[in-house]
Design a protein around this motif. Sequence first.
Motif, PDB file in Angstrom:
ATOM      1  N   ASP A   1       1.371  -1.090  -0.416  1.00  0.00           N
ATOM      2  CA  ASP A   1       0.088  -0.117  -0.433  1.00  0.00           C
ATOM      3  C   ASP A   1       0.682   0.864   0.020  1.00  0.00           C
ATOM      4  N   GLN A   2       0.605   2.381  -0.280  1.00  0.00           N
ATOM      5  CA  GLN A   2       0.897   3.917   0.002  1.00  0.00           C
ATOM      6  C   GLN A   2       0.726   4.183   1.137  1.00  0.00           C
ATOM      7  N   TRP A   3       1.359   3.353   2.418  1.00  0.00           N
ATOM      8  CA  TRP A   3       1.493   3.859   3.868  1.00  0.00           C
ATOM      9  C   TRP A   3       2.789   2.863   4.144  1.00  0.00           C
TER      10      TRP A   3
ATOM     11  N   TYR B   1      -7.710  11.603   3.994  1.00  0.00           N
ATOM     12  CA  TYR B   1      -6.113  11.054   4.085  1.00  0.00           C
ATOM     13  C   TYR B   1      -5.300  10.191   5.446  1.00  0.00           C
ATOM     14  N   ARG B   2      -5.320  11.036   6.333  1.00  0.00           N
ATOM     15  CA  ARG B   2      -4.877  10.398   7.635  1.00  0.00           C
ATOM     16  C   ARG B   2      -5.480   9.688   8.135  1.00  0.00           C
TER      17      ARG B   2
ATOM     18  N   ARG C   1       5.145   3.373  11.778  1.00  0.00           N
ATOM     19  CA  ARG C   1       6.036   4.115  11.640  1.00  0.00           C
ATOM     20  C   ARG C   1       7.048   4.250  12.019  1.00  0.00           C
TER      21      ARG C   1
END
Length: 593
Positions: free
Chosen positions: A250-252, A436-437, A278
């Motif tokens: 994914d893009q995370w 988005y967040r 993260r």
Amino acid sequence: MELPTLASGFWMLICFCVSVNGYPNGRVREACMSMIPCHGSSPQPSPVHNIAVNWTEFKPGDTIEVHLSGPDFEGFFIQARDAEHLDSPAVGSFILADRKHSQLLTCGRTKNSAVSHTSKAKKSDVKVYWIAPGNAPKHVQFLATVVKKYKTYWVKIPGPVVSQPNAPFPTTPLYVTSEAISTSHSASYLTKPFNASGCGITKFCVRNPSNCDPGSASCLFLSFQLQKSSVLIEMSGASEGYLAFALSYDQWMGDDDAYLCINEDHHVTVSTAYLKGRRPPVLDSENALEDVSWRLADGVLQCSFRRSIHLAVSKERFNLDTSYYIFLADGEAGEGGPIYKHRRQPLITNGMYNVTGIPQDIGGSRSPRLIKAHGALMFVAWITAVSIGVIVARFFKPVWSHSFLFGKEMWFQVHRMLMLTTVTLTSISFVLPFIYRGGWSKQAGFHPYLGCTVMALTIFQLLMAGFRPSLHAPRRQLFNWFHWSTGTTARMLAVVTMFLGMDLPALDLPDPWDTYTMIAFVAWHVGIDVLLEIHSYCLIRKAELIEDDRVQILQSLTSAEAEGHLFKQIVLTIYVCGNIVFLIAFLAAVYQI
């Protein structure tokens, strides 16, 4: 206007700089099997520390003193294992002799089966006691990993072998060296730089900026070239700090397969890693990389390595014949190897790609599409729509007083249309970061707080305009004052919010271009506003002088008004064109990141 940006950037730097320091507190359970520190470098070949025991023979339940000594070291990790199967789990349990410098750990299912340090305080010897279990193997060997400093360590230093009474002599050698256990591959120096030839033909390439030359420090470059059952990977960028790429579903950031090239005092270490959430990457002790080479020259770091398409033994290394999003990042590295959070948002491909499939030459974006849309809509609303709407309402009432649009004075209709456009665009843009967040962003500093304030003032201004008193109503003067003060406050806060937002990692427009361009826009708007104010004042003074002379009053006033109207229309045309230029510049910058 620049101070908030600098202050925000300073605090963000403090908050976001997180280094990978290995295991300074000694809780090294993740290295239980390999006994290799996740420090991203190769172990030292020749041990300089010694392991000694007070007995070489044991029976189940016996206690043996184990003593690790040698030159000063910061960390250690001691285990006992089946001497004939050193890859097997730890055997037996330990008792501490010094709780200040050592602690017990549980590896696998055996409690207290390992001992490690409690801090990075230097020490030269450690004493512990090993208790033989009831199901102990015939031969047990003590192993130790010793860390002198972050990048200097020895893995699985072989210690004495202790055996049960009358145990048959093993058929395989019991003593092994740290060289035999090491899983790292030596790196060579690239004799010449690689380039972008073959991109889209024989190589799958990711570049930023598009079509840039990997020989330039401003070019972030990554390529994959299929070679039978393996892939040759090349990465290039600025030589300060580190370069990294990751494969993701994914893009995370999180649960990703990552690869790093770290510049440590003009020597490059190539490591694999795994991203968990993260948090800083967990460097992998078993690189699974071959033909590692690197080059540092002309401010450019280049590294290349080869990796098998499939790695059945590693769950954290992804197969390379599947489609992934590709992350490409760079950042700073501290002295001794710790890496810090990337200073810019990583470059992320817009789609999922199979790097072993059809060769392509692609780019990516450092900003998510929703954040790009957020920034673009805010620029349209607060650079163009609001600014022009305010100028029209303030200076063009007398110019268009006899011109009507849909039954209302033209200046009012233009002003209302632009303000409604601002409210609509701001409202749409406001919700995009939350989508988005998935909630509130805790890493955006004051920007979201000011943004919410601007949104509230915008809605309040709209509601207040809906209840505007009639022209001659007693409360009209009060309305005019509130309308002006609320609008002015919203505009000022919007400019500050844009200043802060342009340098956030999720958008990060080119710096210092973005700051200087925004300052130029503010100066442009204020300059036009002041010019029209001076012009209006001059017209009033001219009309007063004509009235005092009482000569050809009507003709002179008409002439003065005509001259004033023409001047204002010319200034408005120039102002609109200038605003569009600023808007295009900002939108182009948003598009290119």
